[in-house]
Enzyme design. Structure first.
Site, short mmCIF file in Angstrom:
data_model
loop_
_atom_site.label_atom_id
_atom_site.label_comp_id
_atom_site.label_asym_id
_atom_site.label_seq_id
_atom_site.Cartn_x
_atom_site.Cartn_y
_atom_site.Cartn_z
N GLY A 11 0.78 -1.23 0.00
CA GLY A 11 0.00 0.00 0.00
C GLY A 11 0.81 1.28 0.00
CG ASN A 13 1.65 3.22 -5.86
OD1 ASN A 13 1.90 4.23 -6.52
ND2 ASN A 13 2.34 2.10 -5.99
CG LEU A 84 -2.03 -8.86 -6.43
CD1 LEU A 84 -1.10 -9.86 -5.77
CD2 LEU A 84 -1.34 -8.22 -7.63
CB ILE A 87 -12.28 -5.54 -11.99
CG1 ILE A 87 -11.11 -4.88 -11.25
CG2 ILE A 87 -13.58 -4.81 -11.69
CD1 ILE A 87 -11.19 -4.94 -9.73
CG ASN A 101 -4.46 -1.68 -12.64
OD1 ASN A 101 -4.18 -1.73 -11.45
ND2 ASN A 101 -3.87 -2.48 -13.53
CG HIS A 103 0.88 -3.42 -15.37
ND1 HIS A 103 0.52 -4.56 -14.66
CD2 HIS A 103 1.89 -3.79 -16.18
CE1 HIS A 103 1.29 -5.57 -15.04
NE2 HIS A 103 2.13 -5.13 -15.97
CG ASP A 144 -2.44 -6.05 -16.12
OD1 ASP A 144 -2.86 -5.32 -15.22
OD2 ASP A 144 -1.68 -7.02 -15.92
CD GLU A 173 4.00 1.81 -9.53
OE1 GLU A 173 3.63 0.95 -10.32
OE2 GLU A 173 4.14 1.57 -8.31
#
Ligand code: GRF
Length: 192
Positions: A11, A13, A84, A87, A101, A103, A144, A173
């Site tokens: 976590g 990010n 992970l 959805i 998302n 990646h 993805d 990121e």
């Protein structure tokens, strides 16, 4: 605007995103959704006072996909930050154009099931790629897969290991994800 962050891991990010929007009047991270008891992101949520929702496989994939819980919190945008699980269609349909998302590679390369964390960086280095990076993209029901929103590149240097590359990519990121979320929010249609 209310954000829900979905995360399964440490976590870091999520922490940056919460930090970025702290003190803003019109954007709030109001829910952390996690599928892994004990994941670091739950400690982040606790420290920041953000409510959490621990989800389970059966109701997520074969039940209501927690749509009622999310609607009950008036979520405007779902942000996947190291989540992970795929959805489910029910959730994509409930939030069309409202799930993004991040990646840690330049999609469409090095994406898909099993391509997460260290596996991504190992594959990039093993293939002798000269560059990698991040992809922030819309989410559909495939791993993805949705339309890219932003890609940022980083050079893979000769001495790079999966660890050094992961570190560089995490920094990218942290720098770009909160800003891109902010931009996406400014262009969202104003209805729930
Ligand atoms: C990030 O590298 C992100 O790109 C990927 O999962 C990782 C999550 O890292 N989808 P953290 O849990 O935010 O540290």
């Amino acid at each position: 605007m209310n954000l829900a962050i979905f995360a399964s891991g440490t976590g870091t990010n999520a922490a940056r995103i919460i930090d970025y929007f702290r003190g803003t009047v019109n954007v709030k991270v109001c829910l952390i959704v996690c599928n892994k008891p004990g994941a670091g992101v739950l400690a982040v949520a606790e420290k920041e006072g953000v409510p959490t929702l621990l989800i389970e496989k059966e109701p997520f994939f074969r039940g209501g996909a927690y749509v009622d819980e999310l609607k009950g919190k008036n979520i405007d945008l779902i942000v996947l930050a190291g989540f992970l699980w795929k959805i489910p269609e029910a959730l994509v349909r409930a939030y069309p154009g409202r799930i993004i998302n991040i990646h840690p590679a330049l999609l469409p390369k090095y994406g898909g099931k099993g391509m997460y964390g260290r596996h991504v960086h190992e594959a990039v280095i093993a293939a002798g790629e000269k560059e990698s990076g991040i992809t922030i993209h819309w989410v559909d029901e495939h791993y993805d897969h949705g339309e890219p929103i932003r890609q940022v590149k980083v050079i893979v240097e000769p001495g790079d290991t999966p660890e050094t590359l992961a570190k560089k990519i995490h920094l990218l990121e942290y720098e770009h994800f909160p800003k891109v979320i902010e931009e996406v929010l400014t262009h969202l249609p104003n209805h729930r």
